[in-house]
Design a protein around this motif. Structure first.
Motif, PDB file in Angstrom:
ATOM      1  N   LEU A 132       0.827  -1.191   0.000  1.00  0.00           N
ATOM      2  CA  LEU A 132       0.000   0.000   0.000  1.00  0.00           C
ATOM      3  C   LEU A 132       0.870   1.254   0.000  1.00  0.00           C
ATOM      4  O   LEU A 132       0.618   2.208  -0.746  1.00  0.00           O
ATOM      5  N   LYS A 133       1.908   1.239   0.828  1.00  0.00           N
ATOM      6  CA  LYS A 133       2.834   2.366   0.881  1.00  0.00           C
ATOM      7  C   LYS A 133       3.590   2.509  -0.437  1.00  0.00           C
ATOM      8  O   LYS A 133       3.780   3.619  -0.950  1.00  0.00           O
ATOM      9  N   GLU A 134       4.009   1.370  -0.997  1.00  0.00           N
ATOM     10  CA  GLU A 134       4.788   1.389  -2.237  1.00  0.00           C
ATOM     11  C   GLU A 134       3.987   1.937  -3.405  1.00  0.00           C
ATOM     12  O   GLU A 134       4.515   2.652  -4.267  1.00  0.00           O
ATOM     13  N   TYR A 135       2.679   1.611  -3.442  1.00  0.00           N
ATOM     14  CA  TYR A 135       1.855   2.006  -4.586  1.00  0.00           C
ATOM     15  C   TYR A 135       0.873   3.137  -4.250  1.00  0.00           C
ATOM     16  O   TYR A 135      -0.046   3.389  -5.018  1.00  0.00           O
ATOM     17  N   LEU A 136       1.084   3.825  -3.138  1.00  0.00           N
ATOM     18  CA  LEU A 136       0.174   4.900  -2.750  1.00  0.00           C
ATOM     19  C   LEU A 136       0.176   6.027  -3.772  1.00  0.00           C
ATOM     20  O   LEU A 136      -0.887   6.533  -4.148  1.00  0.00           O
ATOM     21  N   GLY A 137       1.344   6.404  -4.246  1.00  0.00           N
ATOM     22  CA  GLY A 137       1.434   7.501  -5.209  1.00  0.00           C
ATOM     23  C   GLY A 137       0.705   7.206  -6.498  1.00  0.00           C
ATOM     24  O   GLY A 137      -0.146   7.988  -6.952  1.00  0.00           O
ATOM     25  N   ILE A 138       1.008   6.051  -7.103  1.00  0.00           N
ATOM     26  CA  ILE A 138       0.357   5.700  -8.360  1.00  0.00           C
ATOM     27  C   ILE A 138      -1.128   5.427  -8.148  1.00  0.00           C
ATOM     28  O   ILE A 138      -1.962   5.735  -9.003  1.00  0.00           O
ATOM     29  N   GLY A 139      -1.477   4.891  -6.970  1.00  0.00           N
ATOM     30  CA  GLY A 139      -2.887   4.631  -6.667  1.00  0.00           C
ATOM     31  C   GLY A 139      -3.695   5.912  -6.590  1.00  0.00           C
ATOM     32  O   GLY A 139      -4.794   6.003  -7.144  1.00  0.00           O
ATOM     33  N   LEU A 140      -3.158   6.931  -5.929  1.00  0.00           N
ATOM     34  CA  LEU A 140      -3.856   8.216  -5.821  1.00  0.00           C
ATOM     35  C   LEU A 140      -3.933   8.917  -7.175  1.00  0.00           C
ATOM     36  O   LEU A 140      -4.945   9.550  -7.501  1.00  0.00           O
ATOM     37  N   ALA A 141      -2.859   8.809  -7.972  1.00  0.00           N
ATOM     38  CA  ALA A 141      -2.873   9.420  -9.300  1.00  0.00           C
ATOM     39  C   ALA A 141      -3.930   8.760 -10.181  1.00  0.00           C
ATOM     40  O   ALA A 141      -4.691   9.446 -10.893  1.00  0.00           O
ATOM     41  N   LEU A 142      -3.983   7.430 -10.140  1.00  0.00           N
ATOM     42  CA  LEU A 142      -5.002   6.713 -10.902  1.00  0.00           C
ATOM     43  C   LEU A 142      -6.404   7.046 -10.408  1.00  0.00           C
ATOM     44  O   LEU A 142      -7.346   7.171 -11.204  1.00  0.00           O
ATOM     45  N   LEU A 143      -6.547   7.190  -9.099  1.00  0.00           N
ATOM     46  CA  LEU A 143      -7.850   7.542  -8.526  1.00  0.00           C
ATOM     47  C   LEU A 143      -8.317   8.892  -9.043  1.00  0.00           C
ATOM     48  O   LEU A 143      -9.495   9.078  -9.365  1.00  0.00           O
ATOM     49  N   ALA A 144      -7.400   9.855  -9.128  1.00  0.00           N
ATOM     50  CA  ALA A 144      -7.753  11.183  -9.629  1.00  0.00           C
ATOM     51  C   ALA A 144      -8.232  11.105 -11.081  1.00  0.00           C
ATOM     52  O   ALA A 144      -9.251  11.711 -11.455  1.00  0.00           O
ATOM     53  N   VAL A 145      -7.522  10.341 -11.909  1.00  0.00           N
ATOM     54  CA  VAL A 145      -7.934  10.158 -13.302  1.00  0.00           C
ATOM     55  C   VAL A 145      -9.286   9.445 -13.367  1.00  0.00           C
ATOM     56  O   VAL A 145     -10.168   9.787 -14.163  1.00  0.00           O
ATOM     57  N   PHE A 146      -9.432   8.476 -12.514  1.00  0.00           N
ATOM     58  CA  PHE A 146     -10.658   7.678 -12.419  1.00  0.00           C
ATOM     59  C   PHE A 146     -11.870   8.567 -12.158  1.00  0.00           C
ATOM     60  O   PHE A 146     -12.910   8.450 -12.816  1.00  0.00           O
ATOM     61  N   ILE A 147     -11.726   9.495 -11.202  1.00  0.00           N
ATOM     62  CA  ILE A 147     -12.850  10.329 -10.776  1.00  0.00           C
ATOM     63  C   ILE A 147     -13.140  11.466 -11.748  1.00  0.00           C
ATOM     64  O   ILE A 147     -14.302  11.715 -12.092  1.00  0.00           O
ATOM     65  N   VAL A 148     -12.098  12.157 -12.204  1.00  0.00           N
ATOM     66  CA  VAL A 148     -12.325  13.392 -12.969  1.00  0.00           C
ATOM     67  C   VAL A 148     -12.287  13.199 -14.480  1.00  0.00           C
ATOM     68  O   VAL A 148     -12.689  14.092 -15.228  1.00  0.00           O
ATOM     69  N   ILE A 149     -11.810  12.053 -14.956  1.00  0.00           N
ATOM     70  CA  ILE A 149     -11.749  11.830 -16.406  1.00  0.00           C
ATOM     71  C   ILE A 149     -12.551  10.602 -16.826  1.00  0.00           C
ATOM     72  O   ILE A 149     -13.466  10.695 -17.644  1.00  0.00           O
ATOM     73  N   ALA A 150     -12.213   9.429 -16.284  1.00  0.00           N
ATOM     74  CA  ALA A 150     -12.821   8.181 -16.756  1.00  0.00           C
ATOM     75  C   ALA A 150     -14.333   8.156 -16.557  1.00  0.00           C
ATOM     76  O   ALA A 150     -15.087   7.845 -17.494  1.00  0.00           O
ATOM     77  N   ARG A 151     -14.788   8.467 -15.347  1.00  0.00           N
ATOM     78  CA  ARG A 151     -16.226   8.408 -15.082  1.00  0.00           C
ATOM     79  C   ARG A 151     -17.016   9.472 -15.850  1.00  0.00           C
ATOM     80  O   ARG A 151     -18.006   9.134 -16.512  1.00  0.00           O
ATOM     81  N   PRO A 152     -16.614  10.765 -15.811  1.00  0.00           N
ATOM     82  CA  PRO A 152     -17.377  11.753 -16.586  1.00  0.00           C
ATOM     83  C   PRO A 152     -17.422  11.425 -18.075  1.00  0.00           C
ATOM     84  O   PRO A 152     -18.470  11.572 -18.717  1.00  0.00           O
ATOM     85  N   LEU A 153     -16.296  10.979 -18.637  1.00  0.00           N
ATOM     86  CA  LEU A 153     -16.277  10.648 -20.059  1.00  0.00           C
ATOM     87  C   LEU A 153     -17.231   9.493 -20.351  1.00  0.00           C
ATOM     88  O   LEU A 153     -17.964   9.505 -21.347  1.00  0.00           O
ATOM     89  N   THR A 154     -17.243   8.505 -19.470  1.00  0.00           N
ATOM     90  CA  THR A 154     -18.152   7.367 -19.630  1.00  0.00           C
ATOM     91  C   THR A 154     -19.610   7.818 -19.618  1.00  0.00           C
ATOM     92  O   THR A 154     -20.409   7.414 -20.473  1.00  0.00           O
ATOM     93  N   VAL A 155     -19.966   8.651 -18.658  1.00  0.00           N
ATOM     94  CA  VAL A 155     -21.348   9.115 -18.528  1.00  0.00           C
ATOM     95  C   VAL A 155     -21.779   9.931 -19.743  1.00  0.00           C
ATOM     96  O   VAL A 155     -22.857   9.704 -20.316  1.00  0.00           O
ATOM     97  N   PHE A 156     -20.947  10.875 -20.153  1.00  0.00           N
ATOM     98  CA  PHE A 156     -21.348  11.743 -21.258  1.00  0.00           C
ATOM     99  C   PHE A 156     -21.382  10.998 -22.592  1.00  0.00           C
ATOM    100  O   PHE A 156     -22.224  11.295 -23.447  1.00  0.00           O
ATOM    101  N   LEU A 157     -20.519  10.023 -22.788  1.00  0.00           N
ATOM    102  CA  LEU A 157     -20.542   9.248 -24.026  1.00  0.00           C
ATOM    103  C   LEU A 157     -21.730   8.289 -24.082  1.00  0.00           C
ATOM    104  O   LEU A 157     -22.290   8.041 -25.150  1.00  0.00           O
ATOM    105  N   CYS A 158     -22.136   7.765 -22.929  1.00  0.00           N
ATOM    106  CA  CYS A 158     -23.187   6.746 -22.895  1.00  0.00           C
ATOM    107  C   CYS A 158     -24.584   7.299 -22.623  1.00  0.00           C
ATOM    108  O   CYS A 158     -25.577   6.736 -23.093  1.00  0.00           O
ATOM    109  N   ALA A 159     -24.687   8.383 -21.861  1.00  0.00           N
ATOM    110  CA  ALA A 159     -25.998   8.898 -21.457  1.00  0.00           C
ATOM    111  C   ALA A 159     -26.438  10.126 -22.242  1.00  0.00           C
ATOM    112  O   ALA A 159     -27.626  10.271 -22.559  1.00  0.00           O
ATOM    113  N   ALA A 160     -25.510  11.014 -22.553  1.00  0.00           N
ATOM    114  CA  ALA A 160     -25.888  12.259 -23.234  1.00  0.00           C
ATOM    115  C   ALA A 160     -26.603  12.029 -24.564  1.00  0.00           C
ATOM    116  O   ALA A 160     -27.553  12.759 -24.888  1.00  0.00           O
TER     117      ALA A 160
END
Length: 411
Positions: free
Chosen positions: A306-334
């Motif tokens: 967890l300590k070793e991968y905390l940095g990459i995990g948080l970076a991926l989480l940020a992409v996950f929340i602000v890019i991956a999910r919104p893009l998914t919603v707007f491409l599929c629902a809009a």
């Protein structure tokens, strides 16, 4: 250690989990946070690294049994919350976001993971594993926060439906990564997916209707007084049947839940007292499953990884929340002109996508299967689960209020 001693140890662990989970549930209600957050923290505290009271290896029979049964039951409950009336209005959005949306989210996560330095195989498994949303978190939230009906029902239905698709995608990726399919074939993969989904739907529908018939038919409802046992039997039966024919047990269990949850549409209603009894039972059983899954997951966290991968995990989480999910919603629902989603509704759905029970259960199942790299995937998945729950679940009510989507704000 003798079999009797092993049984005593397992029984002790069961008692510890239930007692700690009950206390955690009470505290969660008082401080108004999702209970699975505290279950994770409790698991960490009780695990071998800190408290030493709970040590259930990921590949143990007990762990695999709990995670398999728990995942199946929670998918069943998720399916039982989906209503046909919602499907008629938003079925296009649900179909796209629960199939194509899972692939979009998973692909973005995997691609960014590789860019951040993860091996391709690990990134693919991580992307598929974390692509689905979480009915066990979202359903309790929407019961507490009075959101506009079609939005809350859509998000809850999506979370129930895409869990099954996420599980199918995960095992398909694992088969490819481990080389069990003899190499990747698009045609072969699509045929396998069609078989798994199609047979899962068929078996789930048949077993679900049979269970509903025996519970609620006026003349032949011989199990009307023991509906909880029928539910348990239906979940076990349909999962094992699907597994026996190499179909998706998760899709079958989910479909079974949909049919039983909408039994009134087939002329099989329970009276008010029986319906309340069944609802209470399902809610309490789902709580028990969440306790076991998340406390066990927390107890198995590897702090060094967890300590070793905390940095990459948080970076991926940020992409996950602000890019991956919104893009998914707007491409599929809009593009869904039938549903006519507003910008505020799309923004709310973009934010509301907690990761939770099914990815957590799949981590344990895949770890027990000795899938390569699951220690890394498990550590990052834990970051995703805790991060999305702490950040998104706790702000759902505030965001809904800001966007004017609370029922009290409706004209």
């Amino acid at each position: 250690m003798s079999s009797l001693e092993v049984a005593k140890h397992d029984l002790l662990y069961v008692g510890v989990i239930i007692f700690a989970g009950l206390l955690g549930g009470v505290l969660a209600r008082r401080i108004k946070v999702p209970d699975i957050v505290l279950f994770l923290v409790i698991g960490i505290a009780l695990g071998p690294t800190i408290g030493g009271l709970l040590h259930v290896p990921a590949d143990s029979v007990m762990n695999q049994m709990i995670l398999t049964v728990g995942a199946c039951y929670l998918l069943f409950e998720g399916g039982a919350t989906l209503r046909f009336v919602v499907l008629r209005e938003v079925w296009i959005t649900l179909l796209l976001i629960s199939t194509l949306g899972v692939l979009i989210t998973g692909a973005i996560t995997a691609a960014v993971g590789v860019w951040f330095g993860l091996p391709l195989a690990i990134a693919l498994v991580l992307g598929a594993l974390t692509a689905s949303t979480d009915p066990a978190t979202l359903i309790p939230i929407f019961k507490q926060v009075p959101i506009k009906d079609r939005v809350s029902q859509t998000v809850m239905s999506e979370s129930a439906l895409n869990d099954a698709m996420g599980a199918i995608a995960t095992f398909a990726v694992v088969g490819y990564v481990m080389g069990t399919g003899g190499g990747f074939s698009l045609t072969g993969s699509l045929q396998t997916l069609a078989w798994e989904v199609g047979m899962g739907l068929l078996l789930g529908g048949l077993v679900g209707y049979a269970a509903a018939f025996l519970m609620a038919h006026n003349s032949f409802g011989i199990f009307r007084d023991v509906t909880p046992f029928v539910i348990i039997l239906a979940v076990i039966t349909v999962y094992l049947l699907a597994d026996a024919v190499h179909a998706s047990g998760f899709m079958a269990v989910f479909t079974c839940g949909v049919i039983i949850g909408n039994k009134e549409a087939f002329g099989l209603p329970l009276d008010h007292h029986e319906h309340e009894y069944l609802e209470d039972y399902m809610g309490n059983t789902a709580l028990l499953m969440r306790m076991f899954i998340f406390i066990l997951l927390g107890s198995q966290v590897d702090f060094h990884l967890l300590k070793e991968y905390l940095g990459i995990g948080l970076a991926l989480l940020a992409v996950f929340i602000v890019i991956a999910r919104p893009l998914t919603v707007f491409l599929c629902a809009a593009p869904d002109r039938r549903a006519k989603w507003s910008l505020k509704e799309l923004l709310f759905m973009s934010w509301t996508r907690e990761t939770g029970v099914i990815p957590a259960a799949l981590v344990g199942i895949l770890a027990g299967m000795k899938v390569p790299g699951m220690d890394v995937v498990g550590a990052i998945t834990f970051i995703f689960i805790l991060g999305t729950i702490l950040i998104q679940a706790t702000t759902t009510s505030l965001l809904a209020g800001k966007l004017g989507l609370l029922k009290s704000q409706q004209p």
